[in-house]
Write an enzyme that holds these catalytic residues in place. Structure first.
Site, mmCIF file in Angstrom:
data_model
loop_
_atom_site.group_PDB
_atom_site.id
_atom_site.type_symbol
_atom_site.label_atom_id
_atom_site.label_comp_id
_atom_site.label_asym_id
_atom_site.label_seq_id
_atom_site.Cartn_x
_atom_site.Cartn_y
_atom_site.Cartn_z
ATOM 1 N N GLN A 163 2.751 9.931 1.353
ATOM 2 C CA GLN A 163 4.083 9.337 1.488
ATOM 3 C C GLN A 163 5.026 9.755 0.369
ATOM 4 O O GLN A 163 6.240 9.632 0.514
ATOM 5 C CB GLN A 163 3.993 7.817 1.532
ATOM 6 C CG GLN A 163 3.314 7.292 2.776
ATOM 7 C CD GLN A 163 3.179 5.793 2.709
ATOM 8 O OE1 GLN A 163 2.196 5.275 2.203
ATOM 9 N NE2 GLN A 163 4.179 5.098 3.218
ATOM 10 N N HIS A 173 -4.552 1.593 7.507
ATOM 11 C CA HIS A 173 -3.178 2.082 7.622
ATOM 12 C C HIS A 173 -2.947 3.237 6.644
ATOM 13 O O HIS A 173 -2.393 4.280 7.015
ATOM 14 C CB HIS A 173 -2.212 0.918 7.348
ATOM 15 C CG HIS A 173 -0.767 1.277 7.323
ATOM 16 N ND1 HIS A 173 0.120 0.870 8.289
ATOM 17 C CD2 HIS A 173 -0.036 1.999 6.434
ATOM 18 C CE1 HIS A 173 1.337 1.319 7.996
ATOM 19 N NE2 HIS A 173 1.263 2.010 6.870
ATOM 20 N N GLU A 174 -3.373 3.050 5.396
ATOM 21 C CA GLU A 174 -3.139 4.081 4.371
ATOM 22 C C GLU A 174 -4.011 5.316 4.599
ATOM 23 O O GLU A 174 -3.560 6.448 4.380
ATOM 24 C CB GLU A 174 -3.351 3.511 2.964
ATOM 25 C CG GLU A 174 -2.428 2.360 2.596
ATOM 26 C CD GLU A 174 -0.943 2.630 2.782
ATOM 27 O OE1 GLU A 174 -0.504 3.803 2.693
ATOM 28 O OE2 GLU A 174 -0.200 1.662 3.033
ATOM 29 N N GLY A 183 0.831 -1.187 0.000
ATOM 30 C CA GLY A 183 0.000 0.000 0.000
ATOM 31 C C GLY A 183 0.866 1.237 0.000
ATOM 32 O O GLY A 183 2.007 1.218 0.463
ATOM 33 N N CYS A 208 5.898 -0.290 7.140
ATOM 34 C CA CYS A 208 5.523 0.902 6.390
ATOM 35 C C CYS A 208 6.704 1.333 5.525
ATOM 36 O O CYS A 208 7.840 1.349 6.006
ATOM 37 C CB CYS A 208 5.130 2.013 7.361
ATOM 38 S SG CYS A 208 4.618 3.541 6.568
ATOM 39 N N LEU A 209 6.413 1.691 4.289
ATOM 40 C CA LEU A 209 7.478 2.159 3.408
ATOM 41 C C LEU A 209 8.106 3.452 3.916
ATOM 42 O O LEU A 209 9.245 3.759 3.576
ATOM 43 C CB LEU A 209 6.940 2.346 1.981
ATOM 44 C CG LEU A 209 6.442 1.067 1.299
ATOM 45 C CD1 LEU A 209 5.857 1.380 -0.067
ATOM 46 C CD2 LEU A 209 7.549 0.033 1.201
ATOM 47 N N HIS A 222 -2.390 7.609 6.926
ATOM 48 C CA HIS A 222 -1.402 8.494 6.286
ATOM 49 C C HIS A 222 -2.067 9.766 5.769
ATOM 50 O O HIS A 222 -1.520 10.863 5.913
ATOM 51 C CB HIS A 222 -0.709 7.791 5.115
ATOM 52 C CG HIS A 222 0.412 6.901 5.514
ATOM 53 N ND1 HIS A 222 1.553 7.358 6.144
ATOM 54 C CD2 HIS A 222 0.583 5.571 5.373
ATOM 55 C CE1 HIS A 222 2.367 6.350 6.363
ATOM 56 N NE2 HIS A 222 1.799 5.246 5.908
#
Length: 168
Positions: free
Chosen positions: A51, A134-135, A46, A92-93, A138
């Protein structure tokens, strides 16, 4: 298509709240394609526009094993339909190399728009429900580390700051 730069914690731009997408055009389509390419290149499941320093309410996801089922959610929101919590080791990226257990509602109803601006509504559970939550966090300026104790969050921040200084 292009690989976009992924912001890393504790970059303050990750805390910016994303604005709604109002224009559905070729520029948005290009951003979606670039976000998908960036997510796949980074071995993620994701990626939120925040991000990659684009503060629009847009996220891309692909939780399939084969990485061949991309999903796009624009202006997403959700409501909890299953109060029971599921625990996943989230990564997480934007917080590379760290995984921690986070509890989230196991079932949600997502309302969003697709890349054409058409309304989509889905009931999801499991890893897809976790990933969407989660996304969306962000897009609201929140990271999974915010669910951890201050001690763990500070340790992660300190380690990433050291790595950033080494590579600068």
């Amino acid at each position: 298509m292009a690989i976009l730069h992924i912001l890393e914690f504790p970059d303050p731009r990750l805390r910016k709240i994303a604005a709604p997408v109002t224009v559905f055009d070729d520029k948005l389509e290009d951003l979606i394609d670039n976000m998908l390419e960036t997510m796949y290149e980074a071995n993620g499941i994701g990626l939120a526009a925040t991000q990659v320093n684009v503060h629009k309410r847009l996220l891309v996801i692909d939780v399939s094993e084969e990485k061949d089922s991309p999903q796009v959610f624009i202006n997403p929101s959700f409501e909890v339909i299953e109060e029971e919590l599921s625990e996943y080791d989230e990564g997480c990226l934007s917080v590379p190399g760290f995984y921690e257990t986070v509890s989230r509602p196991s079932g949600i109803r997502v309302v969003a728009q697709d890349k054409s601006g058409e309304k989509i509504e889905l009931e999801v559970e499991g890893i897809l429900a976790t990933c969407i939550q989660h996304e969306i966090d962000h897009l609201d300026g929140k990271l999974f580390v915010d669910y951890l104790s201050a001690l763990k969050r500070n340790r992660i921040r300190d380690k990433l700051e050291k790595e950033h200084k080494k590579s600068a």
